[in-house]
Design a protein around this motif. Structure first.
Motif, PDB file in Angstrom:
ATOM      1  N   SER B   6       1.084  -0.868  -0.385  1.00  0.00           N
ATOM      2  CA  SER B   6      -0.018   0.194  -0.707  1.00  0.00           C
ATOM      3  C   SER B   6       0.332   1.248  -0.152  1.00  0.00           C
ATOM      4  O   SER B   6       1.728   1.486  -0.268  1.00  0.00           O
ATOM      5  CB  SER B   6      -0.868   0.111   1.285  1.00  0.00           C
ATOM      6  OG  SER B   6      -0.025   0.375   1.940  1.00  0.00           O
ATOM      7  N   TYR B   7       0.277   2.555  -0.237  1.00  0.00           N
ATOM      8  CA  TYR B   7       0.729   3.952  -0.235  1.00  0.00           C
ATOM      9  C   TYR B   7       0.862   4.691   0.999  1.00  0.00           C
ATOM     10  O   TYR B   7      -0.075   4.604   1.231  1.00  0.00           O
ATOM     11  CB  TYR B   7       0.504   4.339  -1.018  1.00  0.00           C
ATOM     12  CG  TYR B   7       1.676   5.679  -1.196  1.00  0.00           C
ATOM     13  CD1 TYR B   7       2.529   5.588  -1.501  1.00  0.00           C
ATOM     14  CD2 TYR B   7       0.332   6.406  -0.873  1.00  0.00           C
ATOM     15  CE1 TYR B   7       3.073   7.261  -2.035  1.00  0.00           C
ATOM     16  CE2 TYR B   7       1.271   8.398  -0.683  1.00  0.00           C
ATOM     17  CZ  TYR B   7       2.483   8.421  -1.500  1.00  0.00           C
ATOM     18  OH  TYR B   7       3.315   9.407  -1.826  1.00  0.00           O
ATOM     19  N   TYR B   8       2.391   3.751   2.627  1.00  0.00           N
ATOM     20  CA  TYR B   8       2.391   4.763   3.712  1.00  0.00           C
ATOM     21  C   TYR B   8       0.692   3.922   3.971  1.00  0.00           C
ATOM     22  O   TYR B   8       0.886   5.089   5.412  1.00  0.00           O
ATOM     23  CB  TYR B   8       2.450   5.747   3.679  1.00  0.00           C
ATOM     24  CG  TYR B   8       3.353   6.352   2.692  1.00  0.00           C
ATOM     25  CD1 TYR B   8       5.126   5.700   3.393  1.00  0.00           C
ATOM     26  CD2 TYR B   8       3.815   6.162   1.404  1.00  0.00           C
ATOM     27  CE1 TYR B   8       5.819   5.991   2.682  1.00  0.00           C
ATOM     28  CE2 TYR B   8       4.339   7.027   0.436  1.00  0.00           C
ATOM     29  CZ  TYR B   8       6.093   6.905   1.322  1.00  0.00           C
ATOM     30  OH  TYR B   8       7.341   7.329   0.593  1.00  0.00           O
ATOM     31  N   GLN B  10      -1.665   4.438   3.517  1.00  0.00           N
ATOM     32  CA  GLN B  10      -3.448   5.236   3.491  1.00  0.00           C
ATOM     33  C   GLN B  10      -3.856   4.403   2.123  1.00  0.00           C
ATOM     34  O   GLN B  10      -4.174   3.807   2.155  1.00  0.00           O
ATOM     35  CB  GLN B  10      -2.808   6.301   2.350  1.00  0.00           C
ATOM     36  CG  GLN B  10      -2.119   7.455   3.236  1.00  0.00           C
ATOM     37  CD  GLN B  10      -1.533   8.388   2.611  1.00  0.00           C
ATOM     38  OE1 GLN B  10      -0.240   9.584   3.020  1.00  0.00           O
ATOM     39  NE2 GLN B  10      -1.689   9.014   0.861  1.00  0.00           N
ATOM     40  N   VAL B  12      -7.359   3.835   0.405  1.00  0.00           N
ATOM     41  CA  VAL B  12      -7.384   3.836  -1.124  1.00  0.00           C
ATOM     42  C   VAL B  12      -8.433   4.374  -1.262  1.00  0.00           C
ATOM     43  O   VAL B  12      -8.585   5.158  -2.537  1.00  0.00           O
ATOM     44  CB  VAL B  12      -7.615   2.568  -2.144  1.00  0.00           C
ATOM     45  CG1 VAL B  12      -7.682   2.439  -3.383  1.00  0.00           C
ATOM     46  CG2 VAL B  12      -5.753   1.289  -1.954  1.00  0.00           C
ATOM     47  N   ILE B  13      -9.909   4.361  -1.061  1.00  0.00           N
ATOM     48  CA  ILE B  13     -11.161   5.279  -0.920  1.00  0.00           C
ATOM     49  C   ILE B  13     -10.795   5.683  -0.225  1.00  0.00           C
ATOM     50  O   ILE B  13     -10.446   5.832   0.645  1.00  0.00           O
ATOM     51  CB  ILE B  13     -12.244   3.561  -1.451  1.00  0.00           C
ATOM     52  CG1 ILE B  13     -12.101   3.137  -0.598  1.00  0.00           C
ATOM     53  CG2 ILE B  13     -12.011   2.388  -2.654  1.00  0.00           C
ATOM     54  CD1 ILE B  13     -13.370   2.858  -0.254  1.00  0.00           C
ATOM     55  N   LYS B  14     -12.178   6.534  -0.044  1.00  0.00           N
ATOM     56  CA  LYS B  14     -12.444   7.534   0.803  1.00  0.00           C
ATOM     57  C   LYS B  14     -13.230   7.165   1.923  1.00  0.00           C
ATOM     58  O   LYS B  14     -14.066   6.426   1.204  1.00  0.00           O
ATOM     59  CB  LYS B  14     -13.102   9.126   0.319  1.00  0.00           C
ATOM     60  CG  LYS B  14     -11.633  10.146  -0.714  1.00  0.00           C
ATOM     61  CD  LYS B  14     -11.199  10.503   0.634  1.00  0.00           C
ATOM     62  CE  LYS B  14      -9.480  11.611  -0.056  1.00  0.00           C
ATOM     63  NZ  LYS B  14      -8.706  10.678  -0.958  1.00  0.00           N
ATOM     64  N   ALA B 148     -18.540   2.214  -3.376  1.00  0.00           N
ATOM     65  CA  ALA B 148     -16.879   1.268  -3.719  1.00  0.00           C
ATOM     66  C   ALA B 148     -16.457   0.722  -2.380  1.00  0.00           C
ATOM     67  O   ALA B 148     -15.191   0.013  -2.128  1.00  0.00           O
ATOM     68  CB  ALA B 148     -16.084   1.954  -4.475  1.00  0.00           C
ATOM     69  N   VAL B 149     -17.341   0.960  -0.836  1.00  0.00           N
ATOM     70  CA  VAL B 149     -16.517   1.078   0.573  1.00  0.00           C
ATOM     71  C   VAL B 149     -17.008  -1.026   0.460  1.00  0.00           C
ATOM     72  O   VAL B 149     -17.986  -1.220   0.352  1.00  0.00           O
ATOM     73  CB  VAL B 149     -16.880   1.633   1.325  1.00  0.00           C
ATOM     74  CG1 VAL B 149     -16.994   0.737   2.201  1.00  0.00           C
ATOM     75  CG2 VAL B 149     -17.146   2.571   1.402  1.00  0.00           C
ATOM     76  N   VAL B 282      -9.487  -3.211   0.179  1.00  0.00           N
ATOM     77  CA  VAL B 282     -10.007  -3.183  -0.626  1.00  0.00           C
ATOM     78  C   VAL B 282      -9.120  -3.566  -1.917  1.00  0.00           C
ATOM     79  O   VAL B 282      -9.492  -3.732  -2.649  1.00  0.00           O
ATOM     80  CB  VAL B 282      -9.656  -1.544  -0.866  1.00  0.00           C
ATOM     81  CG1 VAL B 282      -9.832  -1.008  -2.728  1.00  0.00           C
ATOM     82  CG2 VAL B 282     -10.043  -0.195  -0.421  1.00  0.00           C
ATOM     83  N   VAL B 283      -7.486  -3.546  -1.160  1.00  0.00           N
ATOM     84  CA  VAL B 283      -6.560  -4.662  -2.283  1.00  0.00           C
ATOM     85  C   VAL B 283      -7.116  -6.194  -2.225  1.00  0.00           C
ATOM     86  O   VAL B 283      -6.693  -5.986  -3.136  1.00  0.00           O
ATOM     87  CB  VAL B 283      -4.581  -3.892  -1.487  1.00  0.00           C
ATOM     88  CG1 VAL B 283      -3.911  -4.172  -2.314  1.00  0.00           C
ATOM     89  CG2 VAL B 283      -4.919  -2.300  -2.003  1.00  0.00           C
TER      90      VAL B 283
ATOM     91  N   PRO C 148     -18.189   8.066  -1.690  1.00  0.00           N
ATOM     92  CA  PRO C 148     -17.245   6.287  -1.348  1.00  0.00           C
ATOM     93  C   PRO C 148     -17.938   5.778  -2.884  1.00  0.00           C
ATOM     94  O   PRO C 148     -17.272   3.889  -2.218  1.00  0.00           O
ATOM     95  CB  PRO C 148     -18.302   6.212   0.088  1.00  0.00           C
ATOM     96  CG  PRO C 148     -19.060   6.792  -0.305  1.00  0.00           C
ATOM     97  CD  PRO C 148     -19.613   7.670  -0.799  1.00  0.00           C
ATOM     98  N   GLY C 153     -11.182   7.090  -4.557  1.00  0.00           N
ATOM     99  CA  GLY C 153     -10.897   7.676  -3.606  1.00  0.00           C
ATOM    100  C   GLY C 153     -10.704   9.259  -3.909  1.00  0.00           C
ATOM    101  O   GLY C 153      -9.594   9.443  -3.250  1.00  0.00           O
ATOM    102  N   GLU C 243      -0.720  -1.110  -6.451  1.00  0.00           N
ATOM    103  CA  GLU C 243      -1.314  -0.549  -4.756  1.00  0.00           C
ATOM    104  C   GLU C 243      -0.306   0.047  -4.143  1.00  0.00           C
ATOM    105  O   GLU C 243      -0.432   0.543  -3.000  1.00  0.00           O
ATOM    106  CB  GLU C 243      -1.382  -2.108  -3.908  1.00  0.00           C
ATOM    107  CG  GLU C 243      -0.868  -3.389  -4.170  1.00  0.00           C
ATOM    108  CD  GLU C 243      -1.426  -4.292  -5.108  1.00  0.00           C
ATOM    109  OE1 GLU C 243      -2.025  -3.585  -6.207  1.00  0.00           O
ATOM    110  OE2 GLU C 243      -0.817  -5.452  -5.098  1.00  0.00           O
TER     111      GLU C 243
END
Ligand SMILES: Nc1nc2c(c(=O)[nH]1)N[C@H]1C(S)=C(S)[C@@H](COP(=O)(O)OP(=O)(O)OC[C@H]3O[C@@H](n4cnc5c(=O)[nH]c(N)nc54)[C@H](O)[C@@H]3O)O[C@H]1N2
Ligand SMILES: Nc1nc2c(c(=O)[nH]1)N[C@H]1C(S)=C(S)[C@@H](COP(=O)(O)OP(=O)(O)OC[C@H]3O[C@@H](n4cnc5c(=O)[nH]c(N)nc54)[C@H](O)[C@@H]3O)O[C@H]1N2
Ligand code: SF4
Ligand code: SF4
Ligand code: SF4
Ligand code: SF4
Ligand code: SF4
Ligand SMILES: [Mo]
Lengths: 877, 321, 285
Positions: B6-8, B10, B12-14, B148-149, B282-283, C148, C153, C243
């Motif tokens: 992952s990116y630190y 963080q 992926v989705i809000k 997307a949750v 998500v991933v 969402p 995101g 990712e």
């Protein structure tokens, strides 16, 4: 830029950034090009796309390294050894470009028998005078010639070194011919052999020991440079302040110049030494200088004793062969531009009106004098020394000794606000009510609010047009200086004091326009370009006369208003012309993009190769022609031209001598004049270093300028007691996201948010050794001061193995200060003032330090911490 | 230093930007929707006492619902922007129309039931309110699952049933609490049936969620889930045991059930935040999907063209441009 | 025209313009953030200071209402043998120690099947004549549904005004035949703007070259019409798994499952109805 000046003749990048796309190998060293020159870096990417090898040699892995094929970390301050190693490799493998060297460099010239290299002198060249801490350069000259000392300045003393460094215009040579030349280059005392011997000790193993890289990695670089040079290929070197900000900065560039001359890479497409300059107009501000020791176009500033008359000035400063042979015409045209009708043959064209320099008035010398109460007032115009200059505290203490200070800037920068919130106020060392300095802040207009030009890194002038009027009280520099001049002239109007004549006689009649009486910037450009006797615009400096019939405010810019056209304002898009884009802007001299480009053809005037064709002799038309650049050579001088014995000025340049600014028309592998610290580069340790010099007994550059005093205490170095108290190497640099002292970026929301806090970069090894936590705080300490920074632990910083020890670097960007949207401690609090004596540039790139976890103590306790360190180290004042 | 998956760390989705009003709205909407149905059916059966009270809770729920929505949106006018368009791809758009329609119908129906006003209109309004009440109770599940949750989206087959159960139990509970026990038999059946169904569908949903069920076992979601289960079980038990005899028990049981259904909405709502905040939710499933070969292929290493043969460096100097 | 979406080009008739987009070639990104700044400058996006993050040189976090372009920094140290320096000069890992520093500029993907647009109940999010996805700030009511819904995101609400904001693909500039601000600012052409067809073709050639040069880790992301979002208007050339860049490895737009979602809601509604009937009529009393 005497490194380039002494090597090639002009103190400017030899090529332009677009030309990098033609390189087969690009060595970026002492520069973080992707971060600091991102727009120009596109040409490096383009070269890479075309198959070039890109190498970055830098203590840190940066955004430039990320794009390079090879990144090689070395210890800061060891580039002379590294490049020296490549030069040695070139000799060892016989990869030097014989024909190029033979015709285009001073390699075949035989030196005086009494010249002694560092080899014999344990780190000193012949002529060292320990009393003055300076060299006398008599022995450095060409055999059987004698003019070096005069031309290179007899006054070698440190305090008046500046002009002779800049005005590296060479010695007098009859007919442009060195008296003793060995075309076979086999004579033991010829320059080529001298250079070869000088570099013999720079073996790959020595490079590894000094720089902390592996022999194999070093050889990869050496091999890449050698393999990508010659007839078919060219390599370029790119540097900026990672090379200049050292006590031997100029010699770093000399080293690269020697390497490039040996490889035949100067004046050819894809080759060159590309100096990446700093501020948008920093090149412009040395061309038409804001410096104390030169006049426009690199004409030296006269001295009180040695230059009583124009004749002596010309006699002592000019080689009489090559382009400088016309110095008198340049000077007279300048004086005519400045004093107009008042300048006549009879009054020496007002030569007396010029100020004389009687000492070192460079920035640091001035600030130190200020500290001693010797300066009453200061204009800080577009500069923020409280953040940008080494030893910030000393800067503030000095400013507090002024009677008045005028700051012209966009915002309340630290140089304007130190009186209220500096660390000294916090610690009680200064009290606002005790400061006697009266400070005036004048808001400045930005470049979008005024007409004018920038001279960028490649000598290219580009005109910018005013987009809108400046708001409120903001005014341009031109407006300010012009109206200030008028006010002064008004006050002096009735004076008959002769010392006021220069001000009253000066041509000061620019038309004004607009609601604020803004002087017409184009009128200034026209004056710079110059007029012929009939009042028409001149085409180039070839038309300048010594009899007062022509004018030009800067001979190298002569022709910038050619044909009555503002040449820098030309903006023909790249889609409508070839890659040279000759109709975009205007480059000095004579709109030449690659200078010395005669060297892109062989001695007979034919391209060295089809692939590297650029300028060549058209034998039908009997003239030099090119792909679209101006040939940097007399247009109809045939390749075989042999000058008569008594020829002078350009007439004395032979048809196969591309370096027309030098009296002998060659590129200088060896610089007999022009530099205070030697004709060849030699590795010296930085002023503060944890290591001993493995190459010479002399540890540091003997000519460096040091200023030991209580406000400027140095850390002890290796070998001295207490050195272990400051075991790490401190290096300072920039980030893409900010600009220099931060006045223009910390105050801009969109930039401030990108790099919001002062931080330091350390390796995981150092972090664990000192208990530093990623994302936490660290305190960095030197004998000058202590600052706090957020900690970035990253593998991009690597410890190096040197002399059997691990060397750790603490890296810090230097952009922060106490004003703006994002604030932080300044890296320059940490640095002491120690300078390269050629150009008085500060060693920003290396010092020693200690680092500890946690935030720094506040107020008085910060002082106590520094005091404690000084005591333990026995720091020397 | 970055984690390689992952990116630190963080997201992926809000995370949703919705605030507390939204789960409240889910609850009141469901309550109102099912209540309308209960009311109309009871009317048909002749249980007027029950019917009138059910209309009242339907109206009550529908009166508060828009307030919650408007509070979340910031100002009333913003609600009307929803009615600019009708989009089946947007459960919220569909829901807005359902809410508006059912609000109108329920208003008329309830007014008629209590005051006798609008006799003619209410003939259409009553069944309309009852019918619209059904999707009003379940579209909110569509709303959540059509995002997307992961924890929501992966429950796209089951969440609606869970919400429907909650709507049933809360409508039943409200009616049980409001109605004298002797008229409230149907309400009790609805409440208890809904509660049982809530427990079952919750379990079904968890099973289907795989790794995503984890988010229900941590943080606020877990707390609300526990509260919900406890309330639902005790509320249903109380109603079953004492609801017929004691008005007090009925009120208490109804309140417990209602609280249980509300807490269940909160649990689901909060789960979405936990699920969005951690990139692994998500991933990992997407990665697995790729590994199973079921991906539609967001990345591709093979070019559709072949590389041109390039000779060494064409110099810019030779081609004129 | 290819890469059709629900509303483009059909609903525009003759007024439809070619579909425009971005090909972001991260292999030449130097992390200068000029794109990030240019976007803010042109669109007057508010400042948002997030403090020192310690995440390499990324102190601006992620895409959100106040950041429509965002440059990511990934420091990777890997053991050797992933090295490919050859005459094509396309190395990414450093010779020697295998250190690399990936930089990538992220943006709204302007999906063909744009979940955000699909779920927007007000029509504030719409498909322009250029095939891009834009929020109309005067219509958005801050319902937050798109937030969402976006599988990347990208969207969030601005604290003070409660509406969502995101990349407009510089709709205003496009209408004036100008390149988007970010692409124009990009010095290395890492952000390439143009007609989606052309960009896809260019990207294929670039990928082919990277692969031919032995750069096996190069991959295109969201460059195909049949991927989970129907192909993106803004797609990428990456040098590691998505990712690693904070991108979902196999995103799908929610609409793909919409039938199932509605079926479930309908079935549950019917079941609820049945339950109500059973409760009311199923009793013995
Ligand atoms: N974004 C941005 N651009 C700028 C500026 C800015 O502040 N911000 N400033 C402008 C100005 S005024 C200037 S002068 C230029 C400067 O441009 P650069 O010279 O590129 O700037 P620096 O970052 O100071 O230093 C360059 C590199 O030198 C390395 N270095 C340090 N010591 C040594 C050494 O001994 N040997 C070698 N080989 N490398 C060393 C550092 O690690 C650093 O990566 O940039 C200009 N451009
Ligand atoms: N430690 C450390 N220190 C360094 C360096 C380093 O690498 N390390 N690098 C050195 C280098 S290379 C440089 S160039 C210096 C830079 O140091 P300074 O020149 O002192 O710093 P700047 O912030 O560039 O200051 C320029 C000021 O000019 C203002 N300005 C801009 N345009 C105009 C204008 O048109 N008119 C007026 N009146 N003002 C204007 C800006 O707002 C800004 O405040 O720093 C040096 N200091
Ligand atoms: S700031 Fe100006 S000079 Fe510096 S890289 Fe950008 S465009 Fe070039
Ligand atoms: S990336 Fe997200 S915000 Fe952008 S179009 Fe796709 S779904 Fe919408
Ligand atoms: S927040 Fe605005 S743009 Fe997003 S779905 Fe709601 S109305 Fe549409
Ligand atoms: S296209 Fe325009 S709005 Fe979108 S990221 Fe680029 S500059 Fe910002
Ligand atoms: S402007 Fe271009 S090179 Fe710079 S960070 Fe953005 S995408 Fe990368
Ligand atoms: Mo600079």
């Amino acid at each position: 830029m005497p490194g380039l000046g002494t090597s090639f003749g002009r103190g400017g990048a030899t090529t332009f950034q677009q030309d990098l796309q033609n390189s087969d190998c690009i060595l970026i060293m002492g520069s973080n090009m992707a971060e600091q020159h991102p727009v120009g870096f596109q040409w490096v990417i383009e070269a890479k796309e075309r198959g070039a090898k890109v190498i970055h040699v830098d203590p840190r892995f940066t955004r430039t390294s990320a794009m390079a094929d090879l990144h090689l970390p070395i210890r800061p301050g060891t580039d002379i050894a590294f490049i020296g190693g490549i030069v040695n490799y070139i000799f060892e493998t016989d990869s030097w470009f014989r024909e190029y060297v033979q015709h285009y460099t001073n390699g075949p010239v035989v030196l005086k028998p009494d010249f002694q290299d560092t080899e014999e002198g344990s780190g000193f060249f012949s002529g060292w005078n320990p009393e003055d801490s300076a060299y006398s350069i008599e022995t450095w000259g060409y055999n059987r010639s004698s003019g070096e000392a005069t031309a290179g300045k007899s006054e070698q003393q440190a305090d008046v070194s500046g002009d002779q460094a800049h005005g590296a215009h060479g010695m007098k040579l009859k007919g442009g011919q060195p008296p003793d030349v060995d075309p076979t280059m086999e004579n033991e005392r010829c320059i080529l052999q001298t250079v070869r011997r000088h570099y013999a000790r720079y073996t790959p193993e020595m490079v590894a020991e000094v720089c902390g890289c592996s022999v194999e990695d070093f050889l990869k670089v050496a091999r890449a440079m050698a393999e990508n040079s010659g007839r078919e290929r060219t390599s370029a070197v790119v540097y900026s302040v990672g090379w200049t900000q050292h006590t031997h900065g100029v010699q770093n560039i000399r080293g690269a110049s020697i390497m490039q001359l040996l490889l035949g890479n100067i004046g050819r497409p894809g080759g060159g030494v590309l100096a990446l300059r700093g501020h948008a107009n920093i090149q412009g501000s040395t061309d038409i200088p804001t410096l104390f020791d030169i006049l426009p176009g690199y004409i030296p500033m006269p001295h009180p004793q040695s230059h009583p008359t124009l004749d002596t000035f010309v006699e002592l400063n000019g080689p009489d062969t090559g382009a400088w042979g016309n110095l008198r015409a340049y000077m007279v045209s300048l004086l005519k531009a400045w004093w107009g009708d008042a300048a006549t043959e009879d009054n020496d064209f007002c030569f007396d009106y010029l100020p004389r320099i009687n000492g070192d008035h460079s920035h640091y010398a001035m600030m130190l004098k200020m500290l001693d109460g010797g300066v009453k007032g200061m204009f800080a115009v577009g500069q923020n020394p409280v953040v940008g200059s080494a030893n910030s505290k000393l800067m503030r203490l000095a400013l507090a000794k002024l009677d008045w200070l005028v700051v012209r800037d966009f915002q309340q920068i630290e140089t304007a606000t130190w009186w209220k919130d500096s660390p000294e106020i916090e610690s009680g060392e200064m009290r606002t009510e005790d400061i006697g300095t009266e400070i005036f802040f004048l808001p400045a207009a930005a470049h979008t609010e005024k007409d004018g030009s920038f001279t960028n890194t490649q000598r290219l002038l580009q005109w910018h047009h005013k987009a809108c009027e400046p708001p409120e009280d903001c005014r341009s520099e031109l407006h300010w200086i012009y109206h200030l001049g008028n006010a002064i002239r008004e006050k002096l109007k009735s004076s008959d004091d002769p010392r006021d004549r220069p001000i009253l006689d000066v041509t000061w009649d620019y038309p004004v326009q607009g609601p604020y009486d803004e002087p017409d910037a184009e009128a200034v450009l026209q004056e710079i370009s110059g007029y012929s006797a009939d009042g028409s615009f001149l085409d180039s400096y070839d038309g300048l006369e010594a009899d007062g019939s022509t004018t030009s405010g800067s001979w190298i810019h002569c022709g910038i208003y050619k044909d009555g056209v503002n040449q820098p304002a030309r903006k023909r898009p790249h889609t409508e012309q070839n890659w040279i884009a000759h109709e975009w802007g205007w480059a000095w001299p004579k709109d030449t993009r690659i200078i010395y480009n005669r060297a892109s053809a062989d001695p007979d005037g034919k391209p060295w190769s089809e692939r590297k064709k650029y300028v060549w002799w058209d034998s039908e038309e009997e003239q030099w022609t090119s792909l679209g650049d101006s040939p940097d050579f007399p247009p109809t001088k045939a390749p075989g031209f042999d000058p008569p014995r008594n020829a002078k000025a350009m007439e004395a340049i032979a048809g196969d001598k591309p370096f027309i600014l030098h009296p002998d028309g060659t590129g200088w592998l060896y610089a007999p004049t022009g530099l205070v610290d030697g004709p060849l580069p030699a590795h010296y340790e930085p002023h503060e270093t944890p290591f001993v010099n493995p190459l010479y007994a002399q540890q540091q550059n003997p000519t460096r300028q040091v200023f030991p005093r209580p406000e400027n205490v140095y850390n002890p170095s290796d070998g001295e007691p207490g050195a272990a108290v400051f075991p790490f190497v401190l290096s300072t640099y920039r980030l893409t996201e900010h600009h220099t002292a931060g006045g223009m970026s910390r105050s801009v929301p969109y930039l401030a948010e990108l790099q919001p806090e002062f931080f330091c970069e350390v390796s995981p090894a150092l972090a664990s050794e000192r208990g530093l936590e990623h994302g936490g705080w660290a305190t960095i300490v030197t004998s000058r001061n202590a600052v706090e920074a957020r900690v970035m632990v990253t593998e991009r910083i690597r410890p190096l193995e040197i002399q059997g020890r691990q060397m750790h670097i603490v890296g810090t960007p230097y952009h922060w200060g106490r004003e703006g949207i994002v604030k932080g401690d300044s890296a320059n609090e940490l640095l002491g003032i120690v300078l390269d004596n050629n150009v008085h540039i500060s060693e920003y790139k290396v010092a020693t330090c200690d680092i500890r976890p946690g935030r720094r103590p506040r107020g008085k306790e910060r002082l106590a911490l520094v005091e404690d360190y000084r005591r333990r180290a026995g720091s020397n004042a | 230093m970055s984690r390689s998956d992952s990116y630190y760390g963080q997201p992926v989705i809000k995370e949703p930007t919705w605030t507390w009003e939204i789960p409240m709205y889910f609850f009141t909407g469901g309550l109102a929707g099912a209540s309308a149905g209960l009311a109309w059916l009871s009317e048909l059966r002749g249980d007027d006492e029950l019917a009138r009270r059910a209309w009242a809770s339907a109206l009550g729920g529908l009166a508060i619902s828009p307030l919650f929505l408007i509070s979340d949106l910031g100002k009333p006018s913003r609600f009307f922007n929803m009615l600019r368009v009708f989009k089946v791809t947007s459960p919220m758009s569909v829901g807005s129309w359902i809410l508006s329609g059912s609000g109108l119908a329920t208003g008329v129906a309830a007014a008629n039931a209590w005051t006798g006003m609008f006799p003619r209109t209410s003939r259409v309004a009553r069944p309309a309110a009852a019918v619209l009440g059904l999707p009003l109770s379940t579209y909110t599940a569509a709303l959540l699952t059509n995002t997307a949750v992961p924890v929501w989206h992966e429950a796209r087959g089951s969440l609606a049933f869970f919400f429907a159960s909650g709507a049933a139990s809360s409508a039943g509970a409200a009616a049980v609490a409001l109605t004298p026990p002797k008229y409230a038999a149907a309400a009790r059946r609805l409440a208890i049936g809904g509660a049982v169904s809530e427990a079952v569908t919750n379990e079904v949903m968890r099973r289907g969620l795989g790794m995503h069920a984890e988010v229900y076992k941590a943080g606020p979601s877990h707390v609300f889930d526990n509260i919900s289960r406890a309330c639902v079980a005790s509320g249903a038990a109380l109603i079953a045991a004492r609801g017929r005899q004691s008005r007090a028990a009925a009120i208490a049981g109804g309140a417990l059930l209602g609280a249980g259904a509300l807490a269940a909405r909160w649990s689901v709502y909060k789960a979405g935040f936990g699920s969005a905040a951690d990139p692994k939710y998500v991933v990992a499933p997407q990665r697995e999907r790729i590994e199973r070969g079921e991906s539609r292929g967001a990345t591709r290493r093979d070019a559709k063209v072949s590389a041109p043969r390039r000779d060494l460096a064409t110099p810019a100097t030779s081609d004129g441009r | 025209m290819s890469h059709e979406t629900l509303a483009w080009p059909d609903s525009y008739g003759d007024k439809a313009k070619p579909r425009m987009g971005f090909f972001t070639d991260t292999t030449v990104c130097i992390g200068c953030k000029a794109c990030e700044v240019a976007c803010k400058e042109w669109n007057q996006v508010p400042m948002e200071i997030e403090g020192f993050s310690g995440k390499s040189y990324d102190n601006s976090g992620d895409l959100h209402a106040n950041r429509w372009r965002h440059v990511k920094f990934i420091e990777e140290a890997r053991p050797q043998n992933v090295l490919h320096v050859d005459s094509e000069g396309l190395a990414t890992y450093q010779e020697g120690d295998g250190l690399r520093w990936l930089m990538a500029s992220d943006v709204c993907k302007h999906c063909t099947d744009a979940a955000c647009l699909d779920v927007c109940p007000t029509g504030a999010l719409f498909r322009t004549e250029f095939g891009t996805v834009v929020v109309q700030e005067d219509v958005c009511n801050g319902c937050g549904y798109c937030v969402p819904a976006c599988p990347f995101g990208v969207l969030s609400k601005r604290e003070d005004d409660g509406r969502v904001w995101k990349c407009t693909l510089c709709y205003d500039r496009l209408k004036d035949d100008k390149e988007p601000a970010c692409a124009q600012a990009c010095p290395t052409n890492s952000i390439q703007y143009g007609q989606l067809d052309d960009l896809r073709e260019r990207a294929e050639h670039r990928l082919a070259r990277m692969r031919a040069a032995g750069q096996d880790e190069a991959r295109l992301y969201l460059a195909d019409d049949d991927d989970g979002v129907g192909g993106a208007g803004a797609f990428f050339l990456l040098l590691d798994e998505p990712e690693v860049y904070g991108l979902p490895p196999d995103p799908v737009d929610a609409r793909r499952d919409l039938p199932k979602v509605w079926t479930a809601a309908a079935a549950a509604a019917v079941t609820l109805g049945a339950g109500l009937v059973a409760a009311v009529f199923g009793g013995r009393e």
